[in-house]
Structures are given as C-alpha cells and as structure tokens.
Scaffold this motif. Structure first.
Motif, short mmCIF file in Angstrom:
data_model
loop_
_atom_site.label_atom_id
_atom_site.label_comp_id
_atom_site.label_asym_id
_atom_site.label_seq_id
_atom_site.Cartn_x
_atom_site.Cartn_y
_atom_site.Cartn_z
N PHE A 230 0.84 -1.20 0.00
CA PHE A 230 0.00 0.00 0.00
C PHE A 230 0.87 1.25 0.00
CE2 PHE A 230 -2.40 -3.35 2.14
CZ PHE A 230 -3.47 -3.43 1.27
N ASP A 231 1.94 1.20 0.77
CA ASP A 231 2.95 2.26 0.73
C ASP A 231 4.25 1.70 1.31
OD1 ASP A 231 2.84 2.42 3.54
OD2 ASP A 231 1.29 3.96 3.47
N ASP A 232 5.21 2.57 1.59
CA ASP A 232 6.53 2.08 2.02
C ASP A 232 6.48 1.27 3.31
OD1 ASP A 232 7.59 3.32 -0.06
OD2 ASP A 232 8.46 5.01 1.03
N THR A 233 5.48 1.52 4.14
CA THR A 233 5.46 0.87 5.45
C THR A 233 4.37 -0.19 5.60
OG1 THR A 233 4.05 2.65 6.26
CG2 THR A 233 6.42 2.84 6.72
N HIS A 234 3.49 -0.32 4.64
CA HIS A 234 2.33 -1.19 4.85
C HIS A 234 2.18 -2.17 3.69
CE1 HIS A 234 -2.28 -1.37 5.86
NE2 HIS A 234 -1.62 -2.43 6.30
N TYR A 235 2.25 -3.47 4.03
CA TYR A 235 1.99 -4.46 2.98
C TYR A 235 1.21 -5.64 3.54
CZ TYR A 235 6.13 -7.06 4.78
OH TYR A 235 7.04 -7.74 5.55
N THR A 236 0.63 -6.38 2.62
CA THR A 236 -0.13 -7.56 3.02
C THR A 236 -0.02 -8.63 1.95
OG1 THR A 236 -2.25 -8.27 3.95
CG2 THR A 236 -2.36 -6.94 1.98
N TYR A 237 -0.35 -9.86 2.31
CA TYR A 237 -0.42 -10.94 1.34
C TYR A 237 -1.85 -11.47 1.35
CZ TYR A 237 4.70 -11.16 1.26
OH TYR A 237 6.03 -10.85 1.12
N CYS A 238 -2.71 -10.86 0.56
CA CYS A 238 -4.11 -11.29 0.54
C CYS A 238 -4.67 -11.04 -0.87
CB CYS A 238 -4.90 -10.50 1.60
SG CYS A 238 -6.67 -10.82 1.54
N TRP A 239 -5.31 -12.06 -1.42
CA TRP A 239 -5.84 -11.97 -2.78
C TRP A 239 -6.91 -10.89 -2.92
CZ3 TRP A 239 -3.63 -13.55 -6.94
CH2 TRP A 239 -2.82 -14.68 -6.95
N LEU A 240 -7.61 -10.58 -1.85
CA LEU A 240 -8.68 -9.57 -1.96
C LEU A 240 -8.12 -8.25 -2.47
CD1 LEU A 240 -10.69 -10.04 1.37
CD2 LEU A 240 -11.47 -10.56 -0.96
N HIS A 241 -6.90 -7.91 -2.03
CA HIS A 241 -6.32 -6.62 -2.43
C HIS A 241 -5.78 -6.67 -3.84
CE1 HIS A 241 -7.05 -5.00 1.46
NE2 HIS A 241 -6.73 -6.19 1.91
N GLN A 242 -5.32 -7.85 -4.26
CA GLN A 242 -4.91 -8.02 -5.65
C GLN A 242 -6.13 -7.83 -6.55
OE1 GLN A 242 -1.69 -9.08 -7.06
NE2 GLN A 242 -1.13 -8.11 -5.16
N LYS A 243 -7.23 -8.44 -6.13
CA LYS A 243 -8.47 -8.37 -6.91
C LYS A 243 -8.94 -6.91 -6.99
CE LYS A 243 -13.00 -10.50 -6.81
NZ LYS A 243 -13.96 -10.30 -5.75
N ALA A 244 -8.91 -6.25 -5.83
CA ALA A 244 -9.38 -4.86 -5.78
C ALA A 244 -8.51 -3.98 -6.68
CB ALA A 244 -9.35 -4.36 -4.34
N ALA A 245 -7.20 -4.20 -6.64
CA ALA A 245 -6.29 -3.39 -7.43
C ALA A 245 -6.51 -3.63 -8.92
CB ALA A 245 -4.84 -3.70 -7.06
N MET A 246 -6.74 -4.90 -9.29
CA MET A 246 -6.97 -5.22 -10.70
C MET A 246 -8.26 -4.58 -11.19
SD MET A 246 -5.96 -9.16 -11.27
CE MET A 246 -4.95 -9.89 -10.05
N GLU A 247 -9.29 -4.64 -10.35
CA GLU A 247 -10.58 -4.05 -10.75
C GLU A 247 -10.45 -2.55 -10.93
OE1 GLU A 247 -13.34 -7.45 -8.60
OE2 GLU A 247 -13.14 -5.47 -7.65
N LYS A 248 -9.67 -1.94 -10.03
CA LYS A 248 -9.47 -0.50 -10.07
C LYS A 248 -8.74 -0.12 -11.36
CE LYS A 248 -8.10 2.99 -6.72
NZ LYS A 248 -7.41 3.17 -5.46
N GLN A 249 -7.73 -0.90 -11.67
CA GLN A 249 -6.95 -0.62 -12.88
C GLN A 249 -7.78 -0.82 -14.14
OE1 GLN A 249 -3.36 -2.97 -12.57
NE2 GLN A 249 -2.15 -1.11 -12.26
N ALA A 250 -8.59 -1.89 -14.12
CA ALA A 250 -9.41 -2.18 -15.29
C ALA A 250 -10.42 -1.05 -15.53
CB ALA A 250 -10.12 -3.50 -15.11
N ALA A 251 -10.95 -0.53 -14.42
CA ALA A 251 -11.97 0.52 -14.54
C ALA A 251 -11.36 1.85 -14.96
CB ALA A 251 -12.70 0.68 -13.20
N ARG A 252 -10.17 2.16 -14.47
CA ARG A 252 -9.56 3.47 -14.77
C ARG A 252 -8.10 3.27 -15.13
NH1 ARG A 252 -10.19 7.44 -10.11
NH2 ARG A 252 -9.48 5.68 -8.91
N PRO A 253 -7.81 2.66 -16.28
CA PRO A 253 -6.42 2.32 -16.58
C PRO A 253 -5.50 3.53 -16.63
CG PRO A 253 -7.85 1.98 -18.51
CD PRO A 253 -8.74 2.26 -17.37
#
Ligand SMILES: Nc1ncnc2c1ncn2[C@@H]1O[C@H](COP(=O)(O)OP(=O)(O)O)[C@@H](O)[C@H]1O
Ligand code: SF4
Ligand SMILES: [Mg+2]
Length: 349
Positions: free
Chosen positions: A311-334
């Motif tokens: 998410f930024d320099d200090t915050h990360y996670t390993y969860c598919w939900l966020h991959q999915k959310a990021a992909m949807e966001k990119q697809a909607a507003r490339p």
C-alpha cells in the motif's frame, strides 16, 4: 547492510526437519528495525514468532535449520557467524526476556547472586562493583528495598517482581535490542500493564529498541511503532501500528482485532474469537494458509499463495482480496492506475 537499520532480516526461511517431515516454520520472513524503535510480532501460538526472534540471536533449536535469507543485527551477519562469535553478542548487544521468569531464574541462588553473575560475566566489573550496579538496576526497574531483595530467593518474590528482575538482568549490559517473548502472559492484567509501562519507560531512558512478541494484539497497541502479523510461518501483514489497527488489510489481522476484548460494548459482543483451527504445519494448505478459516476465501486462495500488495513504504499484506481490488481499479480506470499499489506476481517481499 544499510547502517540505519539495527535489524534487517531478509527472506528468512527456516525449517525443522522432524521425523514426521519438514515443518516450514519461517517462509520468507522480512523484518526491519531502526535503533530505538519498537516492533510488535503478533500471531497465535505456533505461527513462528519465537523462532524468528531466536534466529536473530543465532539460536535455532534442533532439528531446525536456516535454509535461506540474511539476518543482519547491529552490523553483524548472524547467519555466517560461529557460535563462539554469536555468544559475545548475546547478553551484550541483545538480551531476551521470557514469559515465565520462574524457568529463567535459578531457584537455589539468591537474586543478588544471579544478577551479579551476569554483570561480572559481561562487564568485567569486580564483585563489589557488580553488587552496586545490581542495586542500581533493581531501582531502575522499580523494585524498592534493593539491598533486601538481593538476599532473597526467587520463590520469595511475586510473579511481577520476578519479571522485573528478569528485565534488570536483561538490561545489565545495556543492550541495543531487548527481545520480550510474551513477557506478561503469565501475569495478571494489572501487573501486565505495569510491566509494559516499565518497558516503555526504560526504552525512553535507555534508548534501546524492543521486539515485543505476543499472541495478543491488544498488548502491543500502545507501545509499538510497527507491527508484524504472523500466521503459519509467514508475515501476512506489516505496517505502522495505526495502519494495522485502523486499516487492517489481511483477513487474519481483521479477525485478531475483532478478538480483542472491548470494554465499550455490550458484554456479549465483546470478544469474537477466530473460528477454526490453526494450520497443521506438516501439511500446510497449498494456497493462503488462512484460507480454511477465512470467510472471504475465493477459489484462488485455496490454490496459490497470495502475492504481496504494497500500500505504501510501510504497509503491505499478502491477501488476494487486495490483488483483486487493485486489478478491478486498474481495469476501470487504466489511465489513473493507482501507482501506490505495486503488484508483484512473485509473491515474495
Ligand atoms: N524444536 C522444534 N522442533 C520442531 N518444530 C519446532 C520446534 N520449535 C518450533 N517448531 C515449529 O515451528 C513453529 C513456530 O514455532 P514458534 O516460533 O515457537 O511459535 P510461536 O509463534 O508460538 O512463538 C511451530 O509451529 C512448530 O511447529
Ligand atoms: S488471501 Fe484469500 S483466504 Fe487468504 S486472507 Fe485473503 S481472502 Fe482470505
Ligand atoms: Mg513463542
């Protein structure tokens, strides 16, 4: 190594080769800590908290073996050092306190004997000087009548006082890092709060860094700069304390937060335990280790471990939900793809 870090663990992999099979206790664990910072390592029993901390001190119980990664502490490449070299670091540059001080204190020696022994061993002070230093240390950890306490045996003191003594022993050499492995679990709530307050007070006075290990996220809320949430030998989320508490992103972190007892709500809603059983480390799931317990698990979660989402320099996670959310966001507003979300297909940090 960058000198700004006191601790830098990179992609640590550690397994226990047991007769029943390989237990992958640590899988690509990454930890950084700057001088004077406090890091909380949180997770349920068996998630790899202690193994991470001990490996930093060059300690791996048989049949454990470090099979990958780098462990840097205070300029030392721990994984390349001999036991003799590491022994000089332990108790001098890094100290540890454990959950149960009764198992760390020797019942047949007085408190004075035990503290002065550590002081003379590590500092070369004379017996008399060490006794004076022992009194100072007892005062530092809030024990009154230090002269009297030095003559007493461990069983004559309360649990809280014994833990203060362990902290005094750990501080004898003014370590740069204090590792506290569930230091208050055996104590009642009031004493627990006093010990945590003492540790923060000492951190301010002495400027040391602290790694606070606990299964209770509530314990670390007020004292940590950063929190690493561990599950089944992996750090599943890492962030500043505020990020982890106010923007939790992994479903396990969310579960941990819901399971903190709350005083501001109705008694029946206070505590929501995480359903399901911890991972069988001999047969971990193929995908996300939390999938069998996760209410949001998708098909892909069962098949493949989630890649990192930063998410930024200090915050990360390993969860598919966020991959999915990021992909949807990119697809909607490339054209305005959120540059803060870095997608890594490798799944490693
Ligand atoms: N001496 C050992 N022999 C075999 N397996 C071990 C040993 N110590 C730890 N482990 C394994 O490593 C995992 C992590 O252990 P540990 O770091 O002690 O967990 P915790 O998060 O409770 O501190 C455990 O699930 C256990 O399976
Ligand atoms: S990756 Fe899937 S199973 Fe794992 S926490 Fe995220 S949603 Fe749940
Ligand atoms: Mg432990």
């Amino acid at each position: 190594m960058s000198d700004e870090y006191l601790v830098k663990i990179e992609n640590e992999k550690l397994s226990f080769f047991t007769p029943a099979g390989e237990v992958k206790a640590l899988n690509d664990v990454n930890i950084t800590l700057r001088p004077g910072e406090v890091l909380g390592i949180v997770g349920e029993s068996g998630s790899g908290k202690s193994v991470t901390a001990y490996s930093l001190m060059g300690l791996t119980a048989d049949p454990g073996k470090l099979i990958g990664g780098k462990i840097r502490f205070n300029g030392h490449a721990i994984e390349t050092m001999s036991e003799k070299e590491i022994r000089k670091i332990r108790g001098n540059e890094v100290s540890i306190i454990f959950q149960d001080p009764m198992t760390s204190l020797n019942p047949v020696y007085t408190i004075g004997n035990q503290i002065t022994e550590v002081i003379t061993l590590h500092t070369g002070k004379s017996k008399q000087e060490a006794r004076e230093r022992a009194k100072e240390l007892l005062e530092l950890v809030g024990i009154n009548e230090p002269e009297k306490r030095l003559k007493q045996y461990p069983h004559e003191l309360s649990g809280g006082m014994r833990q203060r003594i362990m902290i005094a022993i750990a501080l004898a050499c003014e370590p740069k890092l204090l590792i506290a492995d569930e230091p208050t679990t055996a104590l009642d709530v009031t004493i627990q709060a006093q010990i945590l307050e003492l540790m923060m007070d000492l951190k301010e006075k002495l400027g040391m860094a602290i790694i606070m290990i606990t299964h209770d996220l509530g314990v670390v809320a007020s004292m940590c700069d950063h929190i690493a949430v561990m599950y089944a030998g992996r750090i599943v989320e890492y962030g500043t304390t505020d990020q982890v508490f106010y923007e939790p992103s992994h479903m396990y972190t969310k579960g941990l937060i819901r399971s903190i007892p709350r005083l501001d709500v109705d008694e029946h809603q206070r505590l929501i335990p995480i359903e399901g059983t911890p991972v069988d480390m001999l047969n971990p799931p193929a995908g996300c280790p939390f999938a069998p317990r996760c209410e949001k698990a998708m098909k892909i979660c069962l098949r493949q471990p989630a890649p990192i989402t930063e998410f930024d320099d200090t915050h990360y996670t390993y969860c598919w939900l966020h991959q999915k959310a990021a992909m949807e966001k990119q697809a909607a507003r490339p054209e305005v793809a959120d540059s803060r979300i870095a997608m890594s297909q490798g799944g490693e940090k």
